[in-house]
Design an enzyme around this catalytic site. Structure first.
Site, PDB file in Angstrom:
ATOM      1  N   VAL A   1      32.081 -29.010  61.054  1.00  0.00           N
ATOM      2  CA  VAL A   1      31.871 -27.808  60.233  1.00  0.00           C
ATOM      3  C   VAL A   1      32.845 -26.715  60.659  1.00  0.00           C
ATOM      4  CG1 VAL A   1      30.181 -26.129  59.400  1.00  0.00           C
ATOM      5  CG2 VAL A   1      29.402 -28.360  60.191  1.00  0.00           C
TER       6      VAL A   1
ATOM      7  N   GLY B   1      47.900 -30.958  50.991  1.00  0.00           N
ATOM      8  CA  GLY B   1      47.006 -31.796  51.805  1.00  0.00           C
ATOM      9  C   GLY B   1      45.655 -31.157  52.076  1.00  0.00           C
TER      10      GLY B   1
ATOM     11  N   LYS C   1      31.009 -34.936  58.714  1.00  0.00           N
ATOM     12  CA  LYS C   1      29.852 -34.169  58.204  1.00  0.00           C
ATOM     13  C   LYS C   1      29.017 -34.975  57.225  1.00  0.00           C
ATOM     14  CE  LYS C   1      33.630 -33.069  55.660  1.00  0.00           C
ATOM     15  NZ  LYS C   1      34.977 -32.635  55.957  1.00  0.00           N
TER      16      LYS C   1
ATOM     17  N   LYS D   1      28.146 -29.614  54.940  1.00  0.00           N
ATOM     18  CA  LYS D   1      28.336 -28.730  56.100  1.00  0.00           C
ATOM     19  C   LYS D   1      27.149 -27.784  56.251  1.00  0.00           C
ATOM     20  CE  LYS D   1      33.358 -28.909  55.849  1.00  0.00           C
ATOM     21  NZ  LYS D   1      34.525 -28.364  55.131  1.00  0.00           N
TER      22      LYS D   1
ATOM     23  N   VAL E   1      43.273 -36.127  61.513  1.00  0.00           N
ATOM     24  CA  VAL E   1      42.595 -35.586  62.703  1.00  0.00           C
ATOM     25  C   VAL E   1      42.912 -36.429  63.951  1.00  0.00           C
ATOM     26  CG1 VAL E   1      40.387 -34.862  63.685  1.00  0.00           C
ATOM     27  CG2 VAL E   1      40.736 -34.719  61.214  1.00  0.00           C
TER      28      VAL E   1
ATOM     29  N   ASP F   1      30.955 -31.200  49.613  1.00  0.00           N
ATOM     30  CA  ASP F   1      31.410 -31.071  51.005  1.00  0.00           C
ATOM     31  C   ASP F   1      30.762 -29.848  51.667  1.00  0.00           C
ATOM     32  OD1 ASP F   1      33.770 -31.714  53.118  1.00  0.00           O
ATOM     33  OD2 ASP F   1      33.647 -29.557  52.809  1.00  0.00           O
TER      34      ASP F   1
ATOM     35  N   GLY G   1      36.029 -26.633  61.091  1.00  0.00           N
ATOM     36  CA  GLY G   1      37.202 -27.013  61.897  1.00  0.00           C
ATOM     37  C   GLY G   1      37.204 -26.382  63.274  1.00  0.00           C
TER      38      GLY G   1
HETATM   39  N1  LIG Z   1      41.429 -33.486  57.691  1.00  0.00           N
HETATM   40  C1  LIG Z   1      40.728 -32.397  58.027  1.00  0.00           C
HETATM   41  O1  LIG Z   1      41.237 -31.264  57.983  1.00  0.00           O
HETATM   42  C2  LIG Z   1      39.303 -32.530  58.475  1.00  0.00           C
HETATM   43  C3  LIG Z   1      38.599 -31.377  58.853  1.00  0.00           C
HETATM   44  C4  LIG Z   1      37.294 -31.513  59.337  1.00  0.00           C
HETATM   45  C5  LIG Z   1      36.694 -32.757  59.383  1.00  0.00           C
HETATM   46  N2  LIG Z   1      37.401 -33.865  58.965  1.00  0.00           N
HETATM   47  C6  LIG Z   1      36.739 -35.151  59.054  1.00  0.00           C
HETATM   48  O2  LIG Z   1      37.437 -35.961  59.999  1.00  0.00           O
HETATM   49  C7  LIG Z   1      37.329 -37.333  59.646  1.00  0.00           C
HETATM   50  C8  LIG Z   1      38.732 -37.947  59.546  1.00  0.00           C
HETATM   51  O3  LIG Z   1      39.437 -37.244  58.548  1.00  0.00           O
HETATM   52  P1  LIG Z   1      41.023 -37.428  58.365  1.00  0.00           P
HETATM   53  O4  LIG Z   1      41.442 -36.300  57.501  1.00  0.00           O
HETATM   54  O5  LIG Z   1      41.684 -37.601  59.679  1.00  0.00           O
HETATM   55  O6  LIG Z   1      41.077 -38.765  57.543  1.00  0.00           O
HETATM   56  P2  LIG Z   1      42.374 -39.703  57.273  1.00  0.00           P
HETATM   57  O7  LIG Z   1      43.621 -38.908  57.447  1.00  0.00           O
HETATM   58  O8  LIG Z   1      42.115 -40.367  55.963  1.00  0.00           O
HETATM   59  O9  LIG Z   1      42.320 -40.779  58.446  1.00  0.00           O
HETATM   60  C9  LIG Z   1      41.354 -41.764  58.507  1.00  0.00           C
HETATM   61  C10 LIG Z   1      41.768 -42.762  59.562  1.00  0.00           C
HETATM   62  O10 LIG Z   1      40.728 -43.705  59.722  1.00  0.00           O
HETATM   63  C11 LIG Z   1      41.266 -45.033  59.583  1.00  0.00           C
HETATM   64  N3  LIG Z   1      40.229 -45.835  58.954  1.00  0.00           N
HETATM   65  C12 LIG Z   1      39.566 -45.588  57.807  1.00  0.00           C
HETATM   66  N4  LIG Z   1      38.660 -46.559  57.571  1.00  0.00           N
HETATM   67  C13 LIG Z   1      38.763 -47.429  58.591  1.00  0.00           C
HETATM   68  C14 LIG Z   1      38.130 -48.632  58.919  1.00  0.00           C
HETATM   69  N5  LIG Z   1      37.203 -49.161  58.133  1.00  0.00           N
HETATM   70  N6  LIG Z   1      38.491 -49.281  60.055  1.00  0.00           N
HETATM   71  C15 LIG Z   1      39.438 -48.756  60.868  1.00  0.00           C
HETATM   72  N7  LIG Z   1      40.088 -47.603  60.607  1.00  0.00           N
HETATM   73  C16 LIG Z   1      39.764 -46.959  59.490  1.00  0.00           C
HETATM   74  C17 LIG Z   1      42.496 -44.880  58.726  1.00  0.00           C
HETATM   75  O11 LIG Z   1      43.380 -45.976  58.979  1.00  0.00           O
HETATM   76  P3  LIG Z   1      44.842 -46.052  58.319  1.00  0.00           P
HETATM   77  O12 LIG Z   1      45.628 -44.959  58.963  1.00  0.00           O
HETATM   78  O13 LIG Z   1      45.336 -47.387  58.679  1.00  0.00           O
HETATM   79  O14 LIG Z   1      44.634 -45.836  56.855  1.00  0.00           O
HETATM   80  C18 LIG Z   1      43.032 -43.543  59.214  1.00  0.00           C
HETATM   81  O15 LIG Z   1      43.811 -43.717  60.380  1.00  0.00           O
HETATM   82  C19 LIG Z   1      36.522 -37.365  58.350  1.00  0.00           C
HETATM   83  O16 LIG Z   1      35.164 -37.575  58.651  1.00  0.00           O
HETATM   84  C20 LIG Z   1      36.733 -35.958  57.776  1.00  0.00           C
HETATM   85  O17 LIG Z   1      35.686 -35.539  56.917  1.00  0.00           O
HETATM   86  C21 LIG Z   1      38.684 -33.784  58.530  1.00  0.00           C
END
Ligand SMILES: NC(=O)c1ccc[n+]([C@@H]2O[C@H](COP(=O)([O-])OP(=O)(O)OC[C@H]3O[C@@H](n4cnc5c(N)ncnc54)[C@H](OP(=O)(O)O)[C@@H]3O)[C@@H](O)[C@H]2O)c1
Length: 344
Positions: free
Chosen positions: A154, A209, A127, A227, A36, A223, A156
């Site tokens: 919730v 993914g 969420k 939501k 994201v 999940d 997207g």
């Molecule tokens: N992906 C989706 O389609 C989607 C949809 C709706 C909501 N969300 C929500 O959006 C949020 C992010 O999701 P994502 O899919 O983008 O996750 P992700 O791809 O796993 O990315 C998480 C990021 O946070 C960094 N991170 C994690 N823990 C950390 C910490 N303790 N200190 C500093 N940086 C930290 C990671 O660093 P590194 O890169 O160095 O590992 C990474 O850059 C979540 O709450 C998820 O539920 C995601």
């Protein structure tokens, strides 16, 4: 907020400068640069000039916080603004807006609380934290006089929370029901259309993914329950934490179940439903249900989400769109950012 004078003052004729248009600078800290966070970065780079023109605000990314500094990134970013020190970036007084996109529970929760308490606007897609802490976090934001926005948490890109707010303001919502988890919907679509088992559908969802790092969060229905908790807060003004929502996942569904459903003109979908009872209580559940093949939910395929909202006066309304993925989710984060800009 810092104020600078725009490089293009408004000029009425060739010689005299009538007025100079001021541009405010807002500095953003991006916590999380994964699926994201990277999407948000891409949209902001593309839209920065447009925002400056439309809102008179120059958005600047003042820092990006990640966990692993040596990880290769999919976009080129000035290494000087990347840190792995959450506390240092959070303590930066020049930051106006915090985007919490690290995910997980307690670290993210603390980050949001501290940012709000130090009077920074917060935008999050988390969420899990919201489902447990939404009323308390909103109270901290109110006390601090800043915004807490979370459209991306919730469905997207689908503006479900804003729609619920608007409908609730002028009508009475009696029921919400829908497909709010794209990963399980992808798996169920594969099972229905290819006649394959749950075990065979799971790896393809992972390869594309669509699954969370811990897939049990998706397939167990957890999940979707998180939501639904956030949706209930906006539809009915009540906070029901996810563990109080009756939740059944999709792990036990077999290819045979789909064959039997098909024989009666149905398919199977994981539905999150909440309805307002006559006594004012909300009845909420997440479970796989039989859906008539002609229903819009049956035709909500793959990672798409759909939410039906029943209201007393407007009748049923359905919102439909991409519920996950980098740019659809980032688009919802940016729409929250625009709400902040409008208030500045
Ligand atoms: N992906 C989706 O389609 C989607 C949809 C709706 C909501 N969300 C929500 O959006 C949020 C992010 O999701 P994502 O899919 O983008 O996750 P992700 O791809 O796993 O990315 C998480 C990021 O946070 C960094 N991170 C994690 N823990 C950390 C910490 N303790 N200190 C500093 N940086 C930290 C990671 O660093 P590194 O890169 O160095 O590992 C990474 O850059 C979540 O709450 C998820 O539920 C995601």
């Amino acid at each position: 907020m810092s104020t600078t004078t725009a490089s293009n003052p408004i000029i009425r004729n060739n010689t005299s400068v009538i007025t100079s248009k001021t541009t405010h600078k807002l500095r953003i800290a991006l916590f999380g640069f994964g699926v994201v966070g990277t999407g948000v970065w891409k949209i902001l780079v593309e839209k920065r000039k447009e925002f400056r023109k439309a809102y008179g605000i120059d958005l600047e990314i003042g820092g990006i916080c990640v966990r692993d500094l040596v990880k290769e990134r999919v976009v080129a970013v000035d290494p000087a603004i990347i840190t792995d020190n959450i506390d240092a970036l959070l303590a930066d007084d020049s930051i106006d807006i915090v985007l919490e996109l690290i995910g997980g529970r307690f670290e993210a929760q603390t980050l949001i609380e501290r940012a709000l308490a130090s009077r920074k606007h917060v935008i999050t897609a988390n969420k899990l934290v919201l489902a447990h802490e939404l009323p308390r976090l909103r109270a901290i934001a109110d006390r601090s006089g800043v915004n807490l926005f979370y459209s991306a948490s919730v469905c997207g890109s689908v503006p479900v929370l804003r729609s619920l707010d608007e409908l609730r303001a002028g009508d009475r919502i009696s029921k919400i029901s829908g497909i709010v988890n794209g990963s399980t919907n992808f798996i169920l679509t594969s099972m229905a259309e290819q006649g394959i088992s749950y075990e065979d559908a799971l790896p393809e969802a992972r390869r594309l993914g669509f699954l969370e790092a811990d897939p049990s969060l998706d397939v167990s229905g957890a999940d979707a329950a998180q939501k639904l908790s956030v949706l209930i807060y906006h539809a009915f003004g009540q906070h029901i934490p996810p563990h109080a929502i009756s939740t059944t996942g999709i792990e036990a569904i077999t290819a045979g179940d789909f064959t039997r459903a098909k024989a009666t003109g149905h398919t199977i979908k994981l539905l999150a439903t909440a309805s307002l009872e006559a006594n004012g209580k909300v009845h909420a559940q997440v479970r796989p249900e039989l859906v008539p093949i002609s229903h819009l939910f049956a035709n909500t395929r793959d990672e798409f989400n759909a939410l039906e909202i029943q209201t007393a006066n407007a009748g049923p309304q359905v919102l439909y769109g991409k519920g996950a993925g980098s740019l659809p989710t980032a688009s919802a984060v940016v729409s929250d950012l625009i709400e902040v800009l409008k208030g500045e």
